[in-house]
Design a protein around this motif. Structure first.
Motif, PDB file in Angstrom:
ATOM      1  N   GLY A   1     122.860   8.233  47.803  1.00 41.72           N
ATOM      2  CA  GLY A   1     122.209   9.978  47.310  1.00 41.72           C
ATOM      3  C   GLY A   1     121.458  10.437  46.894  1.00 41.72           C
ATOM      4  O   GLY A   1     121.034  10.126  45.446  1.00 41.72           O
TER       5      GLY A   1
ATOM      6  N   GLU B   1     123.057  21.330  43.333  1.00 43.86           N
ATOM      7  CA  GLU B   1     122.994  20.990  44.595  1.00 43.86           C
ATOM      8  C   GLU B   1     122.469  22.393  44.975  1.00 43.86           C
ATOM      9  O   GLU B   1     122.914  23.595  44.909  1.00 43.86           O
ATOM     10  CB  GLU B   1     124.125  20.558  45.594  1.00 43.86           C
ATOM     11  CG  GLU B   1     124.354  20.685  47.160  1.00 43.86           C
ATOM     12  CD  GLU B   1     122.903  19.369  47.404  1.00 43.86           C
ATOM     13  OE1 GLU B   1     121.925  19.553  48.205  1.00 43.86           O
ATOM     14  OE2 GLU B   1     122.818  18.847  46.547  1.00 43.86           O
TER      15      GLU B   1
ATOM     16  N   ILE C   1     127.667  22.631  52.075  1.00 42.30           N
ATOM     17  CA  ILE C   1     128.449  21.535  50.821  1.00 42.30           C
ATOM     18  C   ILE C   1     129.372  20.840  51.293  1.00 42.30           C
ATOM     19  O   ILE C   1     130.390  21.985  51.177  1.00 42.30           O
ATOM     20  CB  ILE C   1     128.080  22.710  49.491  1.00 42.30           C
ATOM     21  CG1 ILE C   1     127.208  22.836  49.240  1.00 42.30           C
ATOM     22  CG2 ILE C   1     129.148  21.399  48.441  1.00 42.30           C
ATOM     23  CD1 ILE C   1     126.491  23.908  48.052  1.00 42.30           C
TER      24      ILE C   1
ATOM     25  N   LYS D   1     129.360  15.441  51.108  1.00 43.36           N
ATOM     26  CA  LYS D   1     127.696  15.619  50.848  1.00 43.36           C
ATOM     27  C   LYS D   1     128.653  15.857  48.865  1.00 43.36           C
ATOM     28  O   LYS D   1     128.045  15.354  48.565  1.00 43.36           O
ATOM     29  CB  LYS D   1     127.631  17.239  50.653  1.00 43.36           C
ATOM     30  CG  LYS D   1     126.412  17.525  50.085  1.00 43.36           C
ATOM     31  CD  LYS D   1     125.692  16.863  50.462  1.00 43.36           C
ATOM     32  CE  LYS D   1     123.972  17.377  49.034  1.00 43.36           C
ATOM     33  NZ  LYS D   1     122.961  15.781  49.219  1.00 43.36           N
TER      34      LYS D   1
ATOM     35  N   LYS E   1     129.542  12.346  48.193  1.00 40.29           N
ATOM     36  CA  LYS E   1     128.126  11.735  48.098  1.00 40.29           C
ATOM     37  C   LYS E   1     127.546  11.669  46.232  1.00 40.29           C
ATOM     38  O   LYS E   1     126.758  11.131  45.659  1.00 40.29           O
ATOM     39  CB  LYS E   1     126.947  11.282  49.222  1.00 40.29           C
ATOM     40  CG  LYS E   1     127.217  10.878  50.216  1.00 40.29           C
ATOM     41  CD  LYS E   1     126.240  11.108  51.091  1.00 40.29           C
ATOM     42  CE  LYS E   1     125.693  10.694  50.734  1.00 40.29           C
ATOM     43  NZ  LYS E   1     124.342  10.280  52.092  1.00 40.29           N
TER      44      LYS E   1
END
Length: 109
Positions: free
Chosen positions: A35, A51, A64, A68, A71
């Protein structure tokens, strides 16, 4: 989110972090088959893996997901291994709204 909208949100997030005395190390770091890490920054000797999410309401944070985050964590460990780093780190989220930016520090599963 379109790529263009994402790029605008990330640029706003970078400027926000710089104003908060973060030093930006990298943006859009791609870890092979794992990712992407939107922003990698440091502050006070700690690496912050950030993020970025954008939206018109606080609901953007719900993008989120545990998947996610999983990753992202794999990508962070890949980054640390490739860069041969043994450092303190945390995962943060920057949520970009139309007229406001929030940071959620040290998020976990």
């Amino acid at each position: 989110m379109s790529r263009q909208k994402g790029n605008i949100a990330e640029e706003k997030a970078v400027n926000f972090l710089k104003q908060k005395d973060f030093v930006i190390i990298e943006q859009n770091y791609y870890a092979k088959k794992m990712g992407e890490i939107d922003i990698i920054a440091t502050k006070g000797g700690v690496y912050h893996f950030v993020e970025v999410k954008s939206g018109t309401s606080y609901d953007a944070v719900y993008n989120i997901t545990p998947a996610k985050l999983h990753k992202l964590i794999k990508s962070i460990y890949y980054y640390l291994k490739v860069k041969n780093l043994d450092v303190k780190f945390c995962i943060d989220a920057v949520i970009v709204y139309d007229n406001k930016i929030d940071i959620l520090e040290n998020i976990t599963l």
